[in-house]
Scaffold this active site. Structure first.
Site, PDB file in Angstrom:
ATOM      1  CG  ASN A 197       5.885   7.805   4.957  1.00 39.50           C
ATOM      2  OD1 ASN A 197       7.037   7.480   5.267  1.00 39.50           O
ATOM      3  ND2 ASN A 197       5.008   8.235   5.854  1.00 39.50           N
ATOM      4  CB  SER A 249       5.903  -1.356 -11.955  1.00 40.28           C
ATOM      5  OG  SER A 249       4.543  -1.435 -12.295  1.00 40.28           O
ATOM      6  CB  SER A 250       7.757   2.837 -13.992  1.00 39.67           C
ATOM      7  OG  SER A 250       8.483   2.413 -12.837  1.00 39.67           O
ATOM      8  CD  GLU A 306      11.774   3.363 -12.796  1.00 42.49           C
ATOM      9  OE1 GLU A 306      12.210   2.232 -12.568  1.00 42.49           O
ATOM     10  OE2 GLU A 306      10.626   3.569 -13.216  1.00 42.49           O
TER      11      GLU A 306
END
Lengths: 181, 181, 181
Positions: C64, C69-70, C126
């Site tokens: 899952n 945010s990254s 991304e």
């Protein structure tokens, strides 16, 4: 160990959670009970860079924000924004708008509706669009008010913030409610 | 270092919440092992209010839903919907559709494919579109079936729900699988 | 009350997973300190099935995934991809592209910018689009580099991956950075 149990029990004064075993239930059992508002805007090299820069401008750009649908846990209290642990997984509700139309004014706003009854949850609403921050903040406040009315909750207050950005090349506006423990 | 490696190895062995080490690794270590289905629909003052009202109608409107890509953990069992702790962070897979076209019929559906082998994971699929709930439920069931076929998993059953809404001004349909521990 | 304040103060001091109190504050306190890259692509019966199949192809299709945010947490180290616990809740940053235009080439890429100073966070970017993977990977690397420059962080290295897919009927490309503990 005893301390851990204590901490969990506090967050669980909510009745339904009492059925569960404290700590055993991961992300569900520790319900945030604090929050703060954040907002920022900036230009960027690409849309995602503009978004990233707006997050940094808002003071939340060095954490891992996990977006959620938008409830203020019961009894939450507002705290001063502080430097979140770098890279931490942070539950957040937010609005954002990215635009590449030079000269356009974009805005993002959030509103937190706090209920009179501290045993009930509040509600967070998010809204972003082209337009000035005053309009966007007014709209998002009315959305939060409407959500409380619909639930039949008496409203104590609405806390809100909105930010705007005039696009040069690629711009972003960002407003958020950060939940914390 | 050796300890860290142990932790990873343990996590590979985890088969259910009962076997996991409570709280040890935050959101990863406690794998949900229960689920229920929820569906709702409503009108709203704005698209987000309609969405919020549909969540309330579905019985999940006072929690913080965290959307995830869509796996049913091994050995999960279906439970009756219950009142989730207010403001809790809840993992959920969902489909939703909001429309402002008066008279349009919109639907949202979810399907849970349960594998024959309880040591394997199942699969959740989501689908929403303009159209009647019978069509949407049929499509989302076929999607879940296809995902199991593609994995080479034998299918025990598919559990599904869909809901429809005829738009007056601004309407929303919402269907979800809530994971729980 | 004093106790609650203590909890917040502790969390303000947290600098790495090693220093955190495991499990105490749910998803926030245990900051991931490992990561690996994954990429995959495939066709599918529907857009969501194509996405699901690309996840399976990338080796992350039975968990899952919770999108965030990254940010790369401080001191994170790259590990070999391994079989994640089935159904576990996994924080992930990803890019994906689904297309139903037969013959189109689509690509998805991610880039991890690692800072020189291990006490600072890194950054994940991304990007996905129609186009070949070499172009997409070049773009996403420049985005990560730019994000570090903007923060005033010295760059140690950029680790990246991109994948492409030539669409037959309904295709998907997917690239991700998986965080782990």
């Amino acid at each position: 160990m005893a301390k851990k149990k204590n901490v969990v029990k506090k967050s669980n004064r909510v009745k339904s959670a009492a059925e569960s075993i404290p700590g055993q239930n991961g992300i569900t059992m520790t319900i945030p009970d604090k929050f703060f508002l954040a907002a920022g805007h900036d230009e960027g090299m690409t849309p995602l860079n503009a978004f990233d820069n707006a997050l940094v401008n808002a003071g939340v750009g060095n954490t891992n924000l996990m977006r959620m649908s938008s409830i203020l846990p019961p009894g939450s209290r507002q705290i001063e924004p502080f430097k979140l642990p770098l890279g931490a997984l942070i539950p957040v509700a937010y609005a954002s708008k990215v635009s590449t139309i030079a000269g356009e004014v974009i805005s993002a706003g959030v509103a937190v509706a706090v209920p009179e009854n501290p045993k009930l949850n509040g509600l967070i609403m998010e809204y972003s669009a082209a337009g000035h921050k005053e309009e966007i903040e007014k709209i998002v406040r009315s959305m939060a008010k409407e959500g409380m009315r619909k639930r039949g909750y008496k409203l104590k207050e609405i806390i809100s913030v909105a930010v705007q950005h005039k696009v040069e090349n690629t711009g972003a506006a960002y407003a958020a409610v950060v939940l914390w423990w």
